[in-house]
Scaffold this motif. Structure first.
Motif, PDB file in Angstrom:
ATOM      1  N   UNK A  64      -2.795  -8.303   3.014  1.00  0.00           N
ATOM      2  CA  UNK A  64      -1.847  -7.236   2.702  1.00  0.00           C
ATOM      3  C   UNK A  64      -0.579  -7.484   3.517  1.00  0.00           C
ATOM      4  N   UNK A  65       0.566  -7.503   2.869  1.00  0.00           N
ATOM      5  CA  UNK A  65       1.826  -7.793   3.536  1.00  0.00           C
ATOM      6  C   UNK A  65       2.636  -6.540   3.844  1.00  0.00           C
ATOM      7  N   UNK A  66       2.425  -5.476   3.051  1.00  0.00           N
ATOM      8  CA  UNK A  66       3.176  -4.239   3.256  1.00  0.00           C
ATOM      9  C   UNK A  66       2.265  -3.039   3.082  1.00  0.00           C
ATOM     10  N   UNK A  67       2.425  -2.074   3.976  1.00  0.00           N
ATOM     11  CA  UNK A  67       1.782  -0.779   3.820  1.00  0.00           C
ATOM     12  C   UNK A  67       2.709   0.101   2.994  1.00  0.00           C
ATOM     13  N   UNK A  68       2.219   0.583   1.849  1.00  0.00           N
ATOM     14  CA  UNK A  68       3.043   1.406   0.977  1.00  0.00           C
ATOM     15  C   UNK A  68       2.896   2.866   1.368  1.00  0.00           C
ATOM     16  N   UNK A  69       3.996   3.586   1.334  1.00  0.00           N
ATOM     17  CA  UNK A  69       3.960   5.004   1.654  1.00  0.00           C
ATOM     18  C   UNK A  69       5.192   5.708   1.119  1.00  0.00           C
ATOM     19  N   UNK A  70       5.271   6.983   1.372  1.00  0.00           N
ATOM     20  CA  UNK A  70       6.399   7.760   0.864  1.00  0.00           C
ATOM     21  C   UNK A  70       7.727   7.334   1.467  1.00  0.00           C
ATOM     22  N   UNK A  71       7.669   6.787   2.672  1.00  0.00           N
ATOM     23  CA  UNK A  71       8.909   6.388   3.339  1.00  0.00           C
ATOM     24  C   UNK A  71       9.303   4.948   3.046  1.00  0.00           C
ATOM     25  N   UNK A  72       8.542   4.289   2.178  1.00  0.00           N
ATOM     26  CA  UNK A  72       8.904   2.922   1.808  1.00  0.00           C
ATOM     27  C   UNK A  72       7.783   1.940   2.066  1.00  0.00           C
ATOM     28  N   UNK A  73       8.145   0.718   2.377  1.00  0.00           N
ATOM     29  CA  UNK A  73       7.173  -0.358   2.590  1.00  0.00           C
ATOM     30  C   UNK A  73       7.343  -0.891   4.016  1.00  0.00           C
ATOM     31  N   UNK A  74       6.291  -0.769   4.800  1.00  0.00           N
ATOM     32  CA  UNK A  74       6.321  -1.233   6.189  1.00  0.00           C
ATOM     33  C   UNK A  74       5.535  -2.532   6.295  1.00  0.00           C
ATOM     34  N   UNK A  75       6.130  -3.606   6.789  1.00  0.00           N
ATOM     35  CA  UNK A  75       5.392  -4.865   6.877  1.00  0.00           C
ATOM     36  C   UNK A  75       4.236  -4.789   7.863  1.00  0.00           C
ATOM     37  N   UNK A  76       3.111  -5.329   7.462  1.00  0.00           N
ATOM     38  CA  UNK A  76       1.983  -5.491   8.371  1.00  0.00           C
ATOM     39  C   UNK A  76       2.260  -6.690   9.271  1.00  0.00           C
ATOM     40  N   UNK A  77       1.343  -6.980  10.193  1.00  0.00           N
ATOM     41  CA  UNK A  77       1.511  -8.182  11.025  1.00  0.00           C
ATOM     42  C   UNK A  77       1.575  -9.426  10.147  1.00  0.00           C
ATOM     43  N   UNK A  78       0.735  -9.440   9.096  1.00  0.00           N
ATOM     44  CA  UNK A  78       0.775 -10.566   8.158  1.00  0.00           C
ATOM     45  C   UNK A  78       2.104 -10.616   7.422  1.00  0.00           C
ATOM     46  N   UNK A  79       2.628  -9.444   7.087  1.00  0.00           N
ATOM     47  CA  UNK A  79       3.904  -9.387   6.390  1.00  0.00           C
ATOM     48  C   UNK A  79       5.059  -9.874   7.238  1.00  0.00           C
ATOM     49  N   UNK A  80       5.050  -9.518   8.515  1.00  0.00           N
ATOM     50  CA  UNK A  80       6.102  -9.982   9.427  1.00  0.00           C
ATOM     51  C   UNK A  80       6.093 -11.507   9.497  1.00  0.00           C
ATOM     52  N   UNK A  81       4.883 -12.074   9.656  1.00  0.00           N
ATOM     53  CA  UNK A  81       4.775 -13.536   9.739  1.00  0.00           C
ATOM     54  C   UNK A  81       5.180 -14.192   8.428  1.00  0.00           C
TER      55      UNK A  81
END
Length: 304
Positions: A64-81
């Motif tokens: 999973x690269x991004x956590x989806x939520x009402x405030x948008x998409x937050x990169x996970x540690x995997x997403x940052x890398x």
């Protein structure tokens, strides 16, 4: 959608990851914009196209690269890398095209992104870039000033936001893993104080946060005459301004004292004085490129 993002897509660990450039661009845009809708607007795509691409990328990389939520998409540690690698890959594709055209014409051309801390951008880079662009008029330097804190300027290279950084490195501050670089200059620190002050060590300390080597930190800890800073400034230029107006003393590296304002004096701190190693950092891939190689040659040339 938020619940669906909590489960990692399944894939075979050893399977090759085959991502197309447009998938990398979408990944970088979502990371930069922190949202699928904003990334879609920036790229001129629909939100569903961006969401579909990110889901496909997550399946391919198996995380999973991004956590989806009402405030948008937050990169996970995997997403940052992943975003950092994507930026570096996209930059290499740009470099491939620019250098292929340059090879055909016998020139070196294209944008060259440089991250530097304030004093390096003001005093070290200008003559270097003047020589570089005189020899290679097609090179377009783009200097980004970054505070030398934490990951600092080297972090801009690691994250794919810069091609080369002027950074604090050396024996006690090694080049970050995965990058390459070398020391350009060893700077001594000096005591800086208002001109004519009879007892500068009695003054309060004016300081600013910056990366420094372990030797400098150990030296600082041994000096019982240095008080705790009572004034903290954002950068070394502000420190010099405050000292020149009689508001305290400071301990500063040589590069920061270039073209220092009137109203200050400096004193050598002795043979065991602290030093700062300033050098360049880049990626192994970009170090082989014509533009970065040309810049490194000019950085290594004797200072005039």
């Amino acid at each position: 959608m938020a619940g669906a993002a909590s489960q990692a897509p399944s894939t075979t660990a050893a399977a090759p990851v085959d991502l197309a450039p447009h998938e990398l661009r979408i990944l970088v845009a979502v990371d930069r914009e922190r949202g699928f809708s904003a990334a879609a607007r920036a790229l001129g795509l629909t939100q569903s196209a961006v969401s579909h691409s990110i889901r496909g990328t997550e399946r391919k990389v198996g995380a999973v690269l991004f956590e989806r939520g009402r405030k948008g998409a937050t990169p996970t540690a995997a997403g940052v890398a992943a975003a950092a690698h994507a930026r570096r890959v996209l930059r290499l594709l740009d470099t491939l095209a620019a250098e292929a055209r340059g090879a055909a014409r016998g020139t070196v051309a294209g944008p060259l992104r440089i991250a530097a801390f304030r004093s390096a951008a003001l005093f070290l880079l200008p003559p270097v870039l003047e020589r570089l662009t005189a020899r290679h008029p097609g090179i377009e330097p783009r200097v980004h000033v970054v505070r030398e804190l934490g990951a600092g300027t080297a972090g801009e290279v690691a994250e794919g936001r810069a091609d080369l950084a002027i950074a604090t490195i050396g024996a006690t501050s090694p080049v970050p893993t995965g990058l390459v670089g070398d020391v350009l200059v060893e700077e001594p620190y000096s005591l800086v104080y208002p001109a004519g002050h009879p007892a500068p060590r009695s003054l309060p300390l004016v300081d600013w946060h910056e990366n420094c080597g372990s030797y400098t930190r150990r030296w600082w800890a041994r000096q019982d005459w240095i008080p705790k800073a009572t004034v903290l400034a954002e950068d070394d230029g502000a420190v010099l301004s405050l000292v020149s107006r009689g508001l305290g003393m400071a301990i500063m590296p040589a590069l920061s004292l270039t073209e220092a304002p009137d109203g200050i004096e400096t004193t050598d701190l002795g043979p065991d004085r602290p030093t700062r190693s300033v050098g360049y950092v880049t990626t192994p891939e970009l170090a082989a490129g014509a533009s970065v190689r040309a810049l490194i040659r000019e950085l290594r040339a004797p200072r005039r």
